[in-house]
Write a protein that holds these residues in place. Sequence first.
Motif, PDB file in Angstrom:
ATOM      1  N   UNK A  68       0.850  -1.193   0.000  1.00 27.76           N
ATOM      2  CA  UNK A  68       0.000   0.000   0.000  1.00 27.76           C
ATOM      3  C   UNK A  68       0.882   1.237   0.000  1.00 27.76           C
ATOM      4  N   UNK A  69       0.426   2.239  -0.745  1.00 29.09           N
ATOM      5  CA  UNK A  69       1.153   3.493  -0.799  1.00 29.09           C
ATOM      6  C   UNK A  69       0.206   4.640  -1.083  1.00 29.09           C
ATOM      7  N   UNK A  70       0.771   5.792  -1.394  1.00 35.91           N
ATOM      8  CA  UNK A  70      -0.002   6.997  -1.689  1.00 35.91           C
ATOM      9  C   UNK A  70       0.342   7.462  -3.102  1.00 35.91           C
ATOM     10  N   UNK A  71      -0.116   6.735  -4.117  1.00 36.23           N
ATOM     11  CA  UNK A  71       0.310   7.062  -5.481  1.00 36.23           C
ATOM     12  C   UNK A  71      -0.389   8.273  -6.077  1.00 36.23           C
ATOM     13  N   UNK A  72      -1.601   8.602  -5.599  1.00 35.86           N
ATOM     14  CA  UNK A  72      -2.343   9.685  -6.233  1.00 35.86           C
ATOM     15  C   UNK A  72      -3.417  10.212  -5.291  1.00 35.86           C
ATOM     16  N   UNK A  76      -4.485   6.597   0.120  1.00 36.40           N
ATOM     17  CA  UNK A  76      -3.786   5.320   0.183  1.00 36.40           C
ATOM     18  C   UNK A  76      -4.477   4.298  -0.725  1.00 36.40           C
ATOM     19  N   UNK A  77      -3.672   3.558  -1.493  1.00 32.42           N
ATOM     20  CA  UNK A  77      -4.149   2.546  -2.423  1.00 32.42           C
ATOM     21  C   UNK A  77      -3.367   1.254  -2.229  1.00 32.42           C
ATOM     22  N   UNK A  78      -4.016   0.144  -2.551  1.00 30.87           N
ATOM     23  CA  UNK A  78      -3.331  -1.149  -2.667  1.00 30.87           C
ATOM     24  C   UNK A  78      -2.785  -1.255  -4.081  1.00 30.87           C
ATOM     25  N   UNK A  85       6.280   1.801  -7.540  1.00 32.27           N
ATOM     26  CA  UNK A  85       7.240   2.902  -7.688  1.00 32.27           C
ATOM     27  C   UNK A  85       6.896   3.773  -8.885  1.00 32.27           C
ATOM     28  N   UNK A  86       6.644   3.168 -10.041  1.00 35.93           N
ATOM     29  CA  UNK A  86       6.423   4.001 -11.229  1.00 35.93           C
ATOM     30  C   UNK A  86       5.060   4.693 -11.204  1.00 35.93           C
ATOM     31  N   UNK A  87       4.030   4.027 -10.663  1.00 38.80           N
ATOM     32  CA  UNK A  87       2.729   4.690 -10.582  1.00 38.80           C
ATOM     33  C   UNK A  87       2.798   5.881  -9.634  1.00 38.80           C
ATOM     34  N   UNK A  88       3.497   5.723  -8.519  1.00 43.26           N
ATOM     35  CA  UNK A  88       3.652   6.825  -7.570  1.00 43.26           C
ATOM     36  C   UNK A  88       4.441   7.970  -8.189  1.00 43.26           C
ATOM     37  N   UNK A 163       9.454   5.264   1.390  1.00 46.75           N
ATOM     38  CA  UNK A 163       8.878   4.252   2.259  1.00 46.75           C
ATOM     39  C   UNK A 163       7.669   3.618   1.584  1.00 46.75           C
ATOM     40  N   UNK A 164       7.191   2.503   2.151  1.00 47.64           N
ATOM     41  CA  UNK A 164       6.020   1.816   1.619  1.00 47.64           C
ATOM     42  C   UNK A 164       5.417   0.986   2.743  1.00 47.64           C
ATOM     43  N   UNK A 165       4.104   0.738   2.668  1.00 49.78           N
ATOM     44  CA  UNK A 165       3.482  -0.210   3.591  1.00 49.78           C
ATOM     45  C   UNK A 165       3.678  -1.615   3.031  1.00 49.78           C
ATOM     46  N   UNK A 166       4.341  -2.472   3.814  1.00 51.90           N
ATOM     47  CA  UNK A 166       4.727  -3.785   3.322  1.00 51.90           C
ATOM     48  C   UNK A 166       3.982  -4.962   3.924  1.00 51.90           C
TER      49      UNK A 166
END
Length: 359
Positions: A68-72, A76-78, A85-88, A163-166
Amino acid sequence: MPDQKRARLRLVAQSLVGPSFVSPEDAVSAFGAMQGQDLTGVIASAALRSRGGAESVLGAMDSGALVRGYPMRGTVFLLPGRDAAWITELCAGPALRASAARRHSLGLDETDLGKADEVATAALAASPLPRSQLLARWTEHGITTADGRGYHLLTTLIMMGRLIYGPWHDGEQLVALAEGWLPDGSDLAGRFNGERIDAVADLLRRYLLSHGPATIRDFAWWTKLALREIRAALPLIAGELETDGADEASYWAPGLQERAAGLGREPSRPLLLPGFDEFVLGYQDRLFAMTEAEHHRLVPGNNGVFKPSIVAGGRVRGVWRRAGRPGRRQLEVDGFGDLPASVAKRLPALFEDFPFPVP
């Protein structure tokens, strides 16, 4: 007014009815990303579209296949680990600028952000940690985390690709270093030689195939990418899609209408969906599946908190919740109007089979 035909097609496109994906990684990869403010909810969203249930989703998190991260949109998205990395990098620019503009009001500056990055890099070098432990490390090093500052620093570093949620642990995702947890060479340079339009085309293809019928304005809202980039990318993939050719054209997967017709009444069967599911949150205009009054009941006070939904006949027919304690759970239903008896009688079995990741 609700558009039940369009809603049924979207249920098929989203793999909520019809064939499921083999794995949750395949499901999330087909979407590009699934909105995930509610961690247990997005685990269920991925499980509902794939085989193996919630345990398979948790296993994918533990292996790094899903993160999970914060791409847009600062949300927060799965995401697939190989695409995070590239979408973010592609989409997070507007949210990062908004974050920078807000930093001063929180009493933070670029020095604080740099120090938080250094402390996190050292703290997470050995293994991922719970968010609370990372914030405690920042506090130990004189970085103030109270009043939203810790959350701001964490989300900013995730949007920056640091960082990233792993992995899943004890009901939460641990915070990990993106370098080491995400695959090498999975940034824009590694995947698309830094060509943004090629990357936009890839994500646009995934969105329209998984969400269609949908428009490029839907995609622009979903990603916050500029329409000029999206319009430049569309010709690269338009030949792979069907369209209605309207002035505000909708696009969808080839053969979608035939697949939906071949499923008979399947797209009309009742479903229990988690809050924040892409069927509801994947589009700029949600009234294709409900009335405005019903939308107010799904999101009381328009506060951004979406209740789990009951869908039947391509319409959101009510909301539901999981009440009680572990071992004594029960379904509570709040129907919109008179919930048809044919729908109500099927809900207990759906609740029993729902992919809850926690007891």
